[in-house]
Design a protein around this motif. Structure first.
Motif, PDB file in Angstrom:
ATOM      1  N   VAL A  18     -61.819 -41.827 -40.543  1.00 49.41           N
ATOM      2  CA  VAL A  18     -62.374 -42.865 -39.670  1.00 49.41           C
ATOM      3  C   VAL A  18     -62.905 -42.248 -38.378  1.00 49.41           C
ATOM      4  O   VAL A  18     -63.925 -42.699 -37.828  1.00 49.41           O
ATOM      5  CB  VAL A  18     -61.300 -43.935 -39.371  1.00 49.41           C
ATOM      6  N   TRP A  19     -62.230 -41.220 -37.913  1.00 49.81           N
ATOM      7  CA  TRP A  19     -62.633 -40.567 -36.671  1.00 49.81           C
ATOM      8  C   TRP A  19     -64.049 -40.004 -36.765  1.00 49.81           C
ATOM      9  O   TRP A  19     -64.784 -39.977 -35.774  1.00 49.81           O
ATOM     10  CB  TRP A  19     -61.659 -39.443 -36.311  1.00 49.81           C
ATOM     11  N   LEU A  20     -64.466 -39.581 -37.973  1.00 50.45           N
ATOM     12  CA  LEU A  20     -65.796 -39.006 -38.136  1.00 50.45           C
ATOM     13  C   LEU A  20     -66.878 -40.074 -37.966  1.00 50.45           C
ATOM     14  O   LEU A  20     -67.921 -39.832 -37.331  1.00 50.45           O
ATOM     15  CB  LEU A  20     -65.911 -38.349 -39.506  1.00 50.45           C
ATOM     16  N   VAL A  21     -66.609 -41.271 -38.511  1.00 48.95           N
ATOM     17  CA  VAL A  21     -67.550 -42.383 -38.347  1.00 48.95           C
ATOM     18  C   VAL A  21     -67.620 -42.789 -36.879  1.00 48.95           C
ATOM     19  O   VAL A  21     -68.710 -43.039 -36.338  1.00 48.95           O
ATOM     20  CB  VAL A  21     -67.128 -43.577 -39.221  1.00 48.95           C
ATOM     21  N   LEU A  40     -67.182 -33.599 -30.886  1.00 48.62           N
ATOM     22  CA  LEU A  40     -66.784 -33.323 -32.268  1.00 48.62           C
ATOM     23  C   LEU A  40     -65.600 -32.365 -32.300  1.00 48.62           C
ATOM     24  O   LEU A  40     -64.648 -32.572 -33.079  1.00 48.62           O
ATOM     25  CB  LEU A  40     -67.964 -32.721 -33.037  1.00 48.62           C
ATOM     26  N   ALA A  41     -65.639 -31.338 -31.461  1.00 45.66           N
ATOM     27  CA  ALA A  41     -64.509 -30.410 -31.389  1.00 45.66           C
ATOM     28  C   ALA A  41     -63.241 -31.135 -30.950  1.00 45.66           C
ATOM     29  O   ALA A  41     -62.153 -30.915 -31.497  1.00 45.66           O
ATOM     30  CB  ALA A  41     -64.830 -29.271 -30.431  1.00 45.66           C
ATOM     31  N   ILE A  42     -63.374 -32.007 -29.951  1.00 44.59           N
ATOM     32  CA  ILE A  42     -62.217 -32.779 -29.484  1.00 44.59           C
ATOM     33  C   ILE A  42     -61.697 -33.682 -30.592  1.00 44.59           C
ATOM     34  O   ILE A  42     -60.487 -33.801 -30.805  1.00 44.59           O
ATOM     35  CB  ILE A  42     -62.613 -33.605 -28.240  1.00 44.59           C
ATOM     36  N   ALA A  43     -62.620 -34.309 -31.334  1.00 38.59           N
ATOM     37  CA  ALA A  43     -62.213 -35.206 -32.418  1.00 38.59           C
ATOM     38  C   ALA A  43     -61.519 -34.443 -33.542  1.00 38.59           C
ATOM     39  O   ALA A  43     -60.519 -34.902 -34.097  1.00 38.59           O
ATOM     40  CB  ALA A  43     -63.436 -35.943 -32.958  1.00 38.59           C
ATOM     41  N   VAL A  44     -62.040 -33.264 -33.891  1.00 43.86           N
ATOM     42  CA  VAL A  44     -61.416 -32.443 -34.934  1.00 43.86           C
ATOM     43  C   VAL A  44     -60.024 -32.014 -34.493  1.00 43.86           C
ATOM     44  O   VAL A  44     -59.068 -32.031 -35.288  1.00 43.86           O
ATOM     45  CB  VAL A  44     -62.287 -31.218 -35.255  1.00 43.86           C
ATOM     46  N   ALA A  45     -59.877 -31.648 -33.223  1.00 41.31           N
ATOM     47  CA  ALA A  45     -58.564 -31.246 -32.723  1.00 41.31           C
ATOM     48  C   ALA A  45     -57.586 -32.409 -32.754  1.00 41.31           C
ATOM     49  O   ALA A  45     -56.424 -32.253 -33.152  1.00 41.31           O
ATOM     50  CB  ALA A  45     -58.698 -30.719 -31.298  1.00 41.31           C
ATOM     51  N   ALA A  46     -58.037 -33.597 -32.365  1.00 48.62           N
ATOM     52  CA  ALA A  46     -57.154 -34.761 -32.328  1.00 48.62           C
ATOM     53  C   ALA A  46     -56.802 -35.250 -33.723  1.00 48.62           C
ATOM     54  O   ALA A  46     -55.733 -35.830 -33.938  1.00 48.62           O
ATOM     55  CB  ALA A  46     -57.817 -35.883 -31.533  1.00 48.62           C
ATOM     56  N   ALA A  47     -57.709 -35.039 -34.702  1.00 52.70           N
ATOM     57  CA  ALA A  47     -57.493 -35.548 -36.064  1.00 52.70           C
ATOM     58  C   ALA A  47     -56.929 -34.487 -36.988  1.00 52.70           C
ATOM     59  O   ALA A  47     -56.916 -34.679 -38.209  1.00 52.70           O
ATOM     60  CB  ALA A  47     -58.813 -36.066 -36.624  1.00 52.70           C
ATOM     61  N   ASP A  48     -56.405 -33.395 -36.444  1.00 53.80           N
ATOM     62  CA  ASP A  48     -55.963 -32.277 -37.275  1.00 53.80           C
ATOM     63  C   ASP A  48     -54.863 -32.671 -38.253  1.00 53.80           C
ATOM     64  O   ASP A  48     -54.791 -32.135 -39.355  1.00 53.80           O
ATOM     65  CB  ASP A  48     -55.478 -31.133 -36.377  1.00 53.80           C
ATOM     66  N   ASN A  49     -54.029 -33.597 -37.853  1.00 52.01           N
ATOM     67  CA  ASN A  49     -52.896 -33.968 -38.711  1.00 52.01           C
ATOM     68  C   ASN A  49     -53.097 -35.304 -39.432  1.00 52.01           C
ATOM     69  O   ASN A  49     -52.164 -35.847 -40.015  1.00 52.01           O
ATOM     70  CB  ASN A  49     -51.615 -34.049 -37.872  1.00 52.01           C
ATOM     71  N   THR A  50     -54.306 -35.853 -39.402  1.00 52.60           N
ATOM     72  CA  THR A  50     -54.566 -37.120 -40.072  1.00 52.60           C
ATOM     73  C   THR A  50     -55.243 -36.878 -41.414  1.00 52.60           C
ATOM     74  O   THR A  50     -55.867 -35.836 -41.641  1.00 52.60           O
ATOM     75  CB  THR A  50     -55.461 -38.023 -39.217  1.00 52.60           C
TER      76      THR A  50
END
Length: 443
Positions: A198-201, A184-194
């Motif tokens: 969709v990344w959450l699902v 989740l931390a990695i996903a939040v970091a990668a999606a910071d500018n989106t």
């Protein structure tokens, strides 16, 4: 002295410690991890050529070395458990996994965000890294060798192992179940500018469900297969007896490797495989051989990692810490985990002494090193223009692990001995029993 000779001396001293110190330190306010960390610090200070590893510059080495220690420790933890897998008898474990661990992750993340000023992604990462308890460093509070609890079942009103079982089963499961939060931390970091979610699902379905399910299923299947090979195969020859117990390492590497190849959580698979292996021929003495072989390998690898950890501390690992960092790091050990543990047991009928001990001994260790090195290898958190560098993250985690090694190492022996003495103390008769005995004496 060259680095090579210095390494040989360190290995020799580490092996000697693994052989001699457990007997010398039994029941004393000292622990083997404390010795190894101190050894690393002293050797690095005294011997200029003593080897050390910068965890930031050598992230790949750090990741795989700590990974290997943890998976072997997970096999050993599963083999220690003398309690059948059951919803009711594992109720303390479910509370620690389902309540205490999420509360710990949330509290650490909140402290990191509000007090340390971290980006939400890094705050979540720190929560996930520091939440799991460690199966490697918990030897003073774990369930002991296989068959230990079974041999004590006959004691009247016996609840031996409730604390030890809870801490061992928690350490076995939460090392894998903290992985979704790391992702989740990695996903939040990668999606910071989106702007889409969709990344959450994807995180919920893949990292939260699929990877856990694969770990559970493959762990059960491989553990079952290895159990059949171990206990139903023809009797070993004399030559094969030399490698007695090595099947535990085979099961560990097989479960972890296959599961990771198929995208599951290998930590979960290893622990489940160990539980399934332990379930077969429940009272067979060979379980001790399996456990002892895994424990030997684990102890040698643990020595290497902790000596390097001590050397890294002497080399300035904790230098980036600020005063606020130190307060937050210590709060994780002495406030966050104990309070989260007690909240997890609200409504439980467990004795307060057991609840307090389980809540206090949330040992942090090598698993935290693995999670941090894994996360930093998969995404650059510094690209988010955070207020913290990788060196400071390592310093924070190193401080928490060091504080846990010292605090829990000093208190584990005396506290567990006191619990055992209290549990084995005869229960005083109630008033009714006393009156009945008085009447019998009168008659």
């Amino acid at each position: 002295m060259s680095t090579y000779e210095a390494a040989l001396v360190i290995i020799a001293v580490g092996l000697l410690g693994a052989i001699v110190l457990p007997r010398l330190l039994a029941g004393k306010p000292l622990s083997l991890p404390m010795f190894y960390v101190a050894l690393g610090g002293v050797l690095f200070t005294v011997v200029p050529t003593a080897p050390t590893i910068d965890p930031v510059a050598n992230s790949t080495v750090t990741e795989h070395l700590t990974e290997l220690v943890v998976i072997i420790a997970l096999m050993g933890a599963g083999l220690k458990i003398d309690r059948p897998f059951d919803v009711t008898s594992w109720s303390a474990t479910w509370r620690l996994i389902g309540i205490t661990m999420p509360l710990t992750i949330g509290a650490v993340a909140l402290l990191s965000w509000m007090v340390l000023g971290l980006h939400p992604a890094t705050a979540i990462l720190l929560g996930a890294v520091l939440a799991p308890t460690d199966p490697v460093l918990a030897s003073d509070v774990d369930a002991g060798a296989p068959l230990t609890e079974l041999e004590k079942e006959a004691a009247p009103a016996h609840r031996w192992g409730s604390v030890r079982f809870s801490l061992t089963s928690e350490a076995g499961l939460n090392d894998g179940l903290a992985f979704p939060f790391t992702y989740l931390a990695i996903a939040v970091a990668a999606a910071d500018n989106t702007t889409t979610h969709v990344w959450l699902v994807e995180w919920a379905l893949v990292d939260g469900l699929y990877r856990v399910a694969v770990g559970l299923l493959l762990g059960y299947a491989i553990g079952n297969l290895m159990a059949r090979l171990v206990f139903y195969a023809p009797a070993p020859s004399h030559r094969a007896e030399i490698m007695a117990g090595a099947e535990a390492i085979v099961a560990t590497l097989l479960a972890y490797g296959v599961t990771e190849l198929l995208g599951g959580y290998g930590f979960i698979a290893v622990f489940v495989a160990a539980l399934e292996l332990r379930r077969y021929e429940w009272e067979h003495e060979y379980h001790r051989e399996l456990h002892d072989f895994a424990a030997l390998v684990e102890r040698l690898l643990m020595a290497a990692v902790l000596v390097l950890f001590g050397a890294a501390i002497a080399d300035g690992l904790l230098a980036p810490l600020t005063g606020t960092d130190v307060l937050v790091g210590l709060a994780v050990i002495v406030l966050v985990r104990p309070l989260a543990g007690l909240l997890g047991f609200v409504g439980s009928d467990a004795p307060w002494s057991d609840r307090t001990a389980i809540s206090f001994f949330g040992i942090r260790g090598i698993g935290s090193f693995y999670y941090l090195s894994f996360a930093l290898a998969h995404v650059s958190f510094e690209e988010l223009e955070l207020l913290i560098a990788a060196e400071r993250l390592w310093a924070l985690v190193g401080l928490v692990v060091l504080a846990s090694i010292v605090l829990h190492g000093v208190t584990a022996g005396p506290v567990m001995n006191a619990l055992e003495r209290r549990r084995n103390r005869p229960t005083p008769p109630d008033d009714t029993t006393e009156r009945r005995l008085a009447d019998e004496r009168t008659d």
